[in-house]
Scaffold this active site. Sequence first.
Site, PDB file in Angstrom:
ATOM      1  N   ARG A   1      51.279   5.600  61.940  1.00  0.00           N
ATOM      2  CA  ARG A   1      51.864   6.885  61.513  1.00  0.00           C
ATOM      3  C   ARG A   1      53.098   7.197  62.363  1.00  0.00           C
ATOM      4  NH1 ARG A   1      50.044  11.141  63.796  1.00  0.00           N
ATOM      5  NH2 ARG A   1      47.849  10.673  63.535  1.00  0.00           N
TER       6      ARG A   1
ATOM      7  N   TYR B   1      65.806  20.452  41.893  1.00  0.00           N
ATOM      8  CA  TYR B   1      64.655  19.711  41.361  1.00  0.00           C
ATOM      9  C   TYR B   1      63.405  20.615  41.302  1.00  0.00           C
ATOM     10  CZ  TYR B   1      60.937  16.262  41.146  1.00  0.00           C
ATOM     11  OH  TYR B   1      59.825  15.560  40.781  1.00  0.00           O
TER      12      TYR B   1
ATOM     13  N   ASP C   1      70.330  16.786  48.859  1.00  0.00           N
ATOM     14  CA  ASP C   1      69.476  15.873  48.103  1.00  0.00           C
ATOM     15  C   ASP C   1      70.432  14.985  47.301  1.00  0.00           C
ATOM     16  OD1 ASP C   1      67.990  14.593  46.111  1.00  0.00           O
ATOM     17  OD2 ASP C   1      66.578  16.244  45.887  1.00  0.00           O
TER      18      ASP C   1
ATOM     19  N   LYS D   1      63.558   6.794  42.794  1.00  0.00           N
ATOM     20  CA  LYS D   1      64.552   6.705  41.723  1.00  0.00           C
ATOM     21  C   LYS D   1      65.468   5.497  41.972  1.00  0.00           C
ATOM     22  CE  LYS D   1      62.402  10.489  40.714  1.00  0.00           C
ATOM     23  NZ  LYS D   1      62.878  11.799  41.101  1.00  0.00           N
TER      24      LYS D   1
HETATM   25  C1  LIG Z   1      62.277  12.951  41.731  1.00  0.00           C
HETATM   26  C2  LIG Z   1      63.127  13.832  42.569  1.00  0.00           C
HETATM   27  C3  LIG Z   1      62.616  14.440  43.719  1.00  0.00           C
HETATM   28  C4  LIG Z   1      61.162  14.282  44.146  1.00  0.00           C
HETATM   29  O1  LIG Z   1      60.869  12.976  44.555  1.00  0.00           O
HETATM   30  P1  LIG Z   1      59.422  12.286  44.397  1.00  0.00           P
HETATM   31  O2  LIG Z   1      59.672  10.911  44.899  1.00  0.00           O
HETATM   32  O3  LIG Z   1      59.052  12.355  42.959  1.00  0.00           O
HETATM   33  O4  LIG Z   1      58.485  13.064  45.252  1.00  0.00           O
HETATM   34  C5  LIG Z   1      63.476  15.214  44.476  1.00  0.00           C
HETATM   35  N1  LIG Z   1      64.753  15.413  44.116  1.00  0.00           N
HETATM   36  C6  LIG Z   1      65.272  14.856  43.007  1.00  0.00           C
HETATM   37  C7  LIG Z   1      66.701  15.114  42.655  1.00  0.00           C
HETATM   38  C8  LIG Z   1      64.483  14.055  42.194  1.00  0.00           C
HETATM   39  O5  LIG Z   1      64.995  13.519  41.093  1.00  0.00           O
END
Ligand SMILES: *Cc1c(COP(=O)(O)O)cnc(C)c1O
Length: 394
Positions: free
Chosen positions: A51, A103, A175, A200
């Site tokens: 961890r 998001y 983000d 993604k």
């Molecule tokens: C999918 C997504 C998230 C969340 O990520 P996870 O891996 O699904 O927890 C956060 N921000 C954006 C822009 C996303 O597309």
Amino acid sequence: MKKQPYQLQTKLLHNAQKVDGLTGAVSVPVNRTSTFHQFDFDKYGKYDYSRSGNPTRESLEEVIAELEGGYKGFAFASGMAAISTALMILSKGDHLLISEDVYGGTFRFVTKVLPRFGVDYTFVDMSHIEEVAANIKDNTKIVYIETPSNPLMKIADIKQIAKLAKEKDCLTFVDNTFMTPVLQRPLELGADVVLYSATKFIAGHSDCVAGLAVAAHKEIAEQIYFLQNTIGAVLSPDDSWLVLRGLKTLHVRMAQSSRSAQQIAEFLSGHSAVQEVYYPGLDNHADRDIHEAQSQSPGAVLSFSLKDEQSVRIFKRHAEIPVFSVSLGAVESILSYPAKMSHAAMPKQEREKRGITDGLLRFSVGLEDPDDLIKDFAKALSAVERLSEIGIGG
Ligand SMILES: *Cc1c(COP(=O)(O)O)cnc(C)c1O
């Protein structure tokens, strides 16, 4: 590893994961272990418990930090784990200023969890810099940006906002999931923390859920490390390896998918069944120039609106190539319906206020031949025109 003057495309392969120092392996070994034997009773080794630190995860953390030009990287069990852990830097009495079409999961964390810890928030349209300036309060600690925003592809000027935030003693978090370090590097524009859903584009193959954070400087890196180790939502060694593998092809995937996205956006813009196309590569996008100044390309995600939910149903039924699902940024094209998917957590009224209507679709362009995708969409759109006219739904 010594910093080299290479382009990012080269850095994706020539980096801390290139060769294993012990064996020469050209793929990072998966260190699937929870604990580490201490050879010396008095002097403990670098690793003690996974961890707190794991060599496979650490390779990924080093690579992402290098790609972003950051001080330190962190890998988490999901994008939401990265985002919520990083936001736990906030304390009771602090205020967070955040993009209004953020998001859905981030919206849920900010509105349902942070207030329980006495953290206040304001949502603003970050594409209007005056709104950002007007809403920074004395207790604002973080300005949180998503650009292009999801799903309406609004553009926030990272450099201007980070400058404004710094003047008011606030941190800037970005983000950067839609862009990846290949297309946009927020730390170079003055941001303090960059966050990813690596699920993604970065991992890119719809085969794992992962998150990343990169801190620009030591002070914030220490806070994030403390929270990562304390909360413990770390990425497993196996998934760290999958993300490392995905990164190797990130440049070619982003280049191909962005090129196709531009063609598809142009096709949709000229179609009579489409009301609006949201893509920063189009001439009619309000902030195309700002996006071009801070990014390499408009990216591989676009949104478009049809007349209503009925049209969306017909379109979905006749479009054969894309997967119809949540998520984005994969080798296969993904069509999603924000109103019932990514933004389902947002109350309808809030959603519509933000322009996320019942006719809106988001499209993440994969690696299929763009002409095949355009033909598929052309067929689905003519079905929309034909069937909605005679009142046949999905
Ligand atoms: C999918 C997504 C998230 C969340 O990520 P996870 O891996 O699904 O927890 C956060 N921000 C954006 C822009 C996303 O597309």
